[in-house]
Design an enzyme around this catalytic site. Structure first.
Site, PDB file in Angstrom:
ATOM      1  N   LYS A  69       0.924  -1.252   0.147  1.00 49.72           N
ATOM      2  CA  LYS A  69       0.043  -0.134   0.095  1.00 49.72           C
ATOM      3  C   LYS A  69       0.780   1.211  -0.009  1.00 49.72           C
ATOM      4  CE  LYS A  69      -4.370   1.685   0.942  1.00 49.72           C
ATOM      5  NZ  LYS A  69      -4.132   2.500  -0.234  1.00 49.72           N
ATOM      6  N   LYS A  93       5.440   2.007   8.242  1.00 52.22           N
ATOM      7  CA  LYS A  93       4.543   2.647   8.790  1.00 52.22           C
ATOM      8  C   LYS A  93       3.133   1.915   9.117  1.00 52.22           C
ATOM      9  CE  LYS A  93       3.842   6.434   6.701  1.00 52.22           C
ATOM     10  NZ  LYS A  93       3.385   7.262   5.521  1.00 52.22           N
ATOM     11  N   LYS A 105       5.039   2.406  -3.056  1.00 50.94           N
ATOM     12  CA  LYS A 105       4.932   3.716  -3.450  1.00 50.94           C
ATOM     13  C   LYS A 105       5.087   3.970  -5.003  1.00 50.94           C
ATOM     14  CE  LYS A 105       4.157   7.572  -1.473  1.00 50.94           C
ATOM     15  NZ  LYS A 105       3.645   8.051  -0.096  1.00 50.94           N
ATOM     16  N   THR A 189      -4.800  12.290   6.867  1.00 46.17           N
ATOM     17  CA  THR A 189      -3.435  12.453   7.259  1.00 46.17           C
ATOM     18  C   THR A 189      -3.296  13.471   8.241  1.00 46.17           C
ATOM     19  OG1 THR A 189      -2.767  11.708   5.173  1.00 46.17           O
ATOM     20  CG2 THR A 189      -1.020  12.719   6.143  1.00 46.17           C
ATOM     21  N   ASN A 220      -2.814  19.106   1.073  1.00 38.96           N
ATOM     22  CA  ASN A 220      -3.818  18.183   1.881  1.00 38.96           C
ATOM     23  C   ASN A 220      -3.359  18.152   3.393  1.00 38.96           C
ATOM     24  OD1 ASN A 220      -4.542  15.658   2.816  1.00 38.96           O
ATOM     25  ND2 ASN A 220      -5.948  15.771   1.387  1.00 38.96           N
ATOM     26  N   SER A 357      -7.074   4.750   4.282  1.00 39.84           N
ATOM     27  CA  SER A 357      -7.234   4.316   3.123  1.00 39.84           C
ATOM     28  C   SER A 357      -7.582   2.677   3.474  1.00 39.84           C
ATOM     29  CB  SER A 357      -5.966   4.192   2.586  1.00 39.84           C
ATOM     30  OG  SER A 357      -5.736   5.385   1.752  1.00 39.84           O
TER      31      SER A 357
HETATM   32  P1  NAD Z   1      -0.056  18.146  -1.532  1.00 43.01           P
HETATM   33  O1  NAD Z   1       0.419  17.951  -2.979  1.00 43.01           O
HETATM   34  O2  NAD Z   1      -1.384  18.241  -1.267  1.00 43.01           O
HETATM   35  O3  NAD Z   1       0.626  19.419  -0.890  1.00 43.01           O
HETATM   36  C1  NAD Z   1       2.015  19.454  -0.952  1.00 43.01           C
HETATM   37  C2  NAD Z   1       2.519  21.010  -0.589  1.00 43.01           C
HETATM   38  O4  NAD Z   1       3.953  20.966  -0.328  1.00 43.01           O
HETATM   39  C3  NAD Z   1       2.146  21.981  -1.205  1.00 43.01           C
HETATM   40  O5  NAD Z   1       1.614  22.941  -0.265  1.00 43.01           O
HETATM   41  C4  NAD Z   1       3.123  22.475  -1.935  1.00 43.01           C
HETATM   42  O6  NAD Z   1       3.175  23.887  -2.325  1.00 43.01           O
HETATM   43  C5  NAD Z   1       4.198  22.151  -1.097  1.00 43.01           C
HETATM   44  N1  NAD Z   1       5.460  22.051  -1.562  1.00 43.01           N
HETATM   45  C6  NAD Z   1       6.048  21.500  -2.662  1.00 43.01           C
HETATM   46  N2  NAD Z   1       7.301  21.605  -2.898  1.00 43.01           N
HETATM   47  C7  NAD Z   1       7.563  22.458  -1.650  1.00 43.01           C
HETATM   48  C8  NAD Z   1       8.963  22.847  -1.456  1.00 43.01           C
HETATM   49  N3  NAD Z   1       9.886  22.662  -2.481  1.00 43.01           N
HETATM   50  N4  NAD Z   1       9.063  23.600  -0.414  1.00 43.01           N
HETATM   51  C9  NAD Z   1       7.991  23.657   0.659  1.00 43.01           C
HETATM   52  N5  NAD Z   1       6.598  23.446  -0.041  1.00 43.01           N
HETATM   53  C10 NAD Z   1       6.552  22.735  -0.946  1.00 43.01           C
HETATM   54  O7  NAD Z   1       0.671  16.924  -0.856  1.00 43.01           O
HETATM   55  P2  NAD Z   1       0.236  16.232   0.457  1.00 43.01           P
HETATM   56  O8  NAD Z   1      -0.687  15.043   0.289  1.00 43.01           O
HETATM   57  O9  NAD Z   1      -0.241  17.178   1.379  1.00 43.01           O
HETATM   58  O10 NAD Z   1       1.764  15.725   0.837  1.00 43.01           O
HETATM   59  C11 NAD Z   1       2.445  16.435   1.972  1.00 43.01           C
HETATM   60  C12 NAD Z   1       3.327  15.555   2.512  1.00 43.01           C
HETATM   61  O11 NAD Z   1       2.813  14.479   3.277  1.00 43.01           O
HETATM   62  C13 NAD Z   1       4.198  14.595   1.508  1.00 43.01           C
HETATM   63  O12 NAD Z   1       5.558  14.269   1.862  1.00 43.01           O
HETATM   64  C14 NAD Z   1       3.538  13.112   1.483  1.00 43.01           C
HETATM   65  O13 NAD Z   1       4.340  12.103   1.195  1.00 43.01           O
HETATM   66  C15 NAD Z   1       2.957  13.432   3.019  1.00 43.01           C
HETATM   67  N6  NAD Z   1       1.873  12.314   3.363  1.00 43.01           N
HETATM   68  C16 NAD Z   1       0.915  12.576   2.560  1.00 43.01           C
HETATM   69  C17 NAD Z   1      -0.222  11.707   2.810  1.00 43.01           C
HETATM   70  C18 NAD Z   1      -1.771  12.191   2.009  1.00 43.01           C
HETATM   71  O14 NAD Z   1      -2.452  11.037   2.594  1.00 43.01           O
HETATM   72  N7  NAD Z   1      -1.964  12.874   1.350  1.00 43.01           N
HETATM   73  C19 NAD Z   1      -0.111  10.704   3.686  1.00 43.01           C
HETATM   74  C20 NAD Z   1       0.927  10.554   4.241  1.00 43.01           C
HETATM   75  C21 NAD Z   1       1.881  11.294   3.819  1.00 43.01           C
END
Ligand code: NAD
Length: 432
Positions: A69, A93, A105, A189, A220, A357
């Site tokens: 996953k 995790k 991934k 998350t 998000n 999920s």
């Molecule tokens: P997203 O695409 O919704 O948001 C990403 C955010 O990061 C945006 O605000 C973007 O502008 C910002 N960003 C991108 N590049 C950047 C940089 N160089 N410096 C600063 N900010 C930057 O993505 P998300 O789902 O919120 O994911 C964010 C983190 O959380 C990632 O590491 C992801 O792997 C992790 N994560 C997400 C989930 C999920 O369910 N969405 C679950 C576990 C972990």
């Protein structure tokens, strides 16, 4: 540090913590080798009639606890090593929160902001055509990650079902509600990370009212934790996106900034009274500066590798809650520990997403939908139990929270490895 190093760094952490926690050699070894990796060229017809080729990846890292996953990322820096590192962290995790899953991934090397919505749809479908025999409801189940969302998950499910000529909503999670998504997945998350932060605050006797929070990344995950903390009275003094950040010692109204970002696709320091938004006093800061601000809780919620040995000494936060995957490299761990900065690690703090999920997958397979209250209550139960288990190991064995989380995961994975029989078992002569 480049992403090849990030992956080797992740392997090194597994070796180090595994040996320190007295985990058997065979368990550690099982986590050092990705099970399978598919790299595919994805031809996409662009709006101008030309064909462009993108590279897509999917890594199924470890499946000893169940089907693999993990999310799918659309980002120009996606490559094999990044995907492998993220898949390894997913394997840890899912075990930390006790889900019947392994880790995976995927991603596409693409600048999504440069593509039209129709090009993004064609790219998403091309990815699934390439991966259709590599994923599946009992094999490997993708989900959203950076720059992918519910709509993209819906297109991907749709393409998979067209190829298999059968309904298969459990092939992917994070879908739109009407296409088989779960209530509460979008916020999961951030909510999971919020629940971990509340546990941290309880254990450290922090009063939300006086506690300042800085967030790097306002997507998000970042938005939802910010919103929930803000509702509890925490003061969100700085936020950023990929273009940079804003800072105000008086704190921001999270919903106003979110509204502005949704409507105008930009981060601005505004306060909105209904539909009237006005600028508030603030400083503009870079994504490097934001990490080094004076605050109580720092929440990196964007990308991996942003805190390493070069800036770990400059971090002024007392606590770090890792909402992004892998924001702190291992060479910074010791520096932060020496400086008594408590880190709630990614494999615990951001596990709310994969937990809901899992709930979505369970609902899809049973054909029965849960209410939002049920989802939130079950998420809370899973997160609080995992926090308790991790904190207990941390206190009893004098480990950092990261080391305790890894130890917990390795022990769970270890039980599955041992159930198959290890060297000791077969050498004992009991195999016959
Ligand atoms: P997203 O695409 O919704 O948001 C990403 C955010 O990061 C945006 O605000 C973007 O502008 C910002 N960003 C991108 N590049 C950047 C940089 N160089 N410096 C600063 N900010 C930057 O993505 P998300 O789902 O919120 O994911 C964010 C983190 O959380 C990632 O590491 C992801 O792997 C992790 N994560 C997400 C989930 C999920 O369910 N969405 C679950 C576990 C972990």
């Amino acid at each position: 540090m480049n992403t090849e190093q990030v992956f080797h760094d992740a392997l090194e952490r597994v070796r180090e913590i595994g040996e320190d926690a007295g985990v058997g050699h065979e368990v550690i070894e099982s986590l050092l080798h990705p099970k399978a990796m598919l790299k595919a060229s994805l031809p996409v017809r662009m709006d101008d009639g030309s064909t462009q080729y993108f590279t897509g990846y999917r890594c199924r890292y470890n499946d000893i606890l169940g089907p693999t996953k993990g999310g799918i990322r659309f980002h120009p820096e996606v490559n094999q090593f990044e995907v492998q590192a993220l898949a390894l962290w997913m394997s840890i995790k899912t075990a930390v929160v006790g889900l019947p899953y392994g880790g995976a991934k995927g991603g596409i090397c693409v600048h999504p902001k440069e593509l039209s919505p129709m090009e993004i749809e064609r790219l998403s479908r091309a990815y699934v055509r390439a991966m259709a025999d590599f994923i599946g409801p009992d094999v490997d189940i993708p989900a959203p990650d950076v720059y992918t969302n519910a709509r993209i998950m819906g297109w991907m499910m749709d393409e998979y079902e067209a190829i298999k000529r059968s309904r298969a909503p459990a092939v992917i999670t994070g879908k739109p509600i009407r296409l088989g998504g779960s209530l509460g997945r979008e916020e999961a998350t951030g909510r999971g990370a919020y629940l971990c932060t509340v546990e941290l605050a309880k254990k450290q006797n922090l009063d939300p009212k006086g506690t300042t929070v800085v967030l790097q990344g306002f997507g998000n995950a970042g938005y939802h934790i910010a919103s929930l903390l803000h509702q509890d009275g925490y003061k969100i003094i700085a936020v950023s996106d990929s273009q940079g950040g804003i800072y105000s010692k008086d704190g921001f109204d999270v919903e106003s900034i979110y509204k502005e970002k949704q409507e105008h696709k930009r981060m601005r320091a505004v306060y909105c009274d209904d539909s009237v938004c006005s600028l508030v006093d603030h400083d503009v800061i870079t994504n490097e500066e934001i990490l080094e601000l004076e605050c109580d809780i720092l929440v990196p919620a964007a990308l991996e590798g942003v805190i390493d040995k070069h800036n770990a000494g400059n971090i002024k936060a007392k606590y770090i809650v890792e909402v992004a995957n892998g924001p702190i490299l291992s060479d910074a761990d010791d520096i932060l520990a020496e400086r008594r900065i408590t880190v709630v690690p990614d494999v615990l703090a951001n596990a709310g997403g994969v937990t809901v999920s899992y709930f979505e997958w369970v609902q899809n397979r049973s054909g029965y939908s849960w209410t939002l209250e049920e989802v939130r209550a079950r998420l809370k139960e899973v997160m609080i139990r995992a926090c308790d288990e991790v904190w207990k190991i941390s206190e009893n064995e004098q480990r950092t929270l990261r080391s305790a989380s890894y130890a917990l995961a390795f022990r769970r994975i270890g039980e599955a490895v041992m159930a198959h029989g290890t060297r000791e078992y077969f050498q004992d002569g009991r195999a016959a």
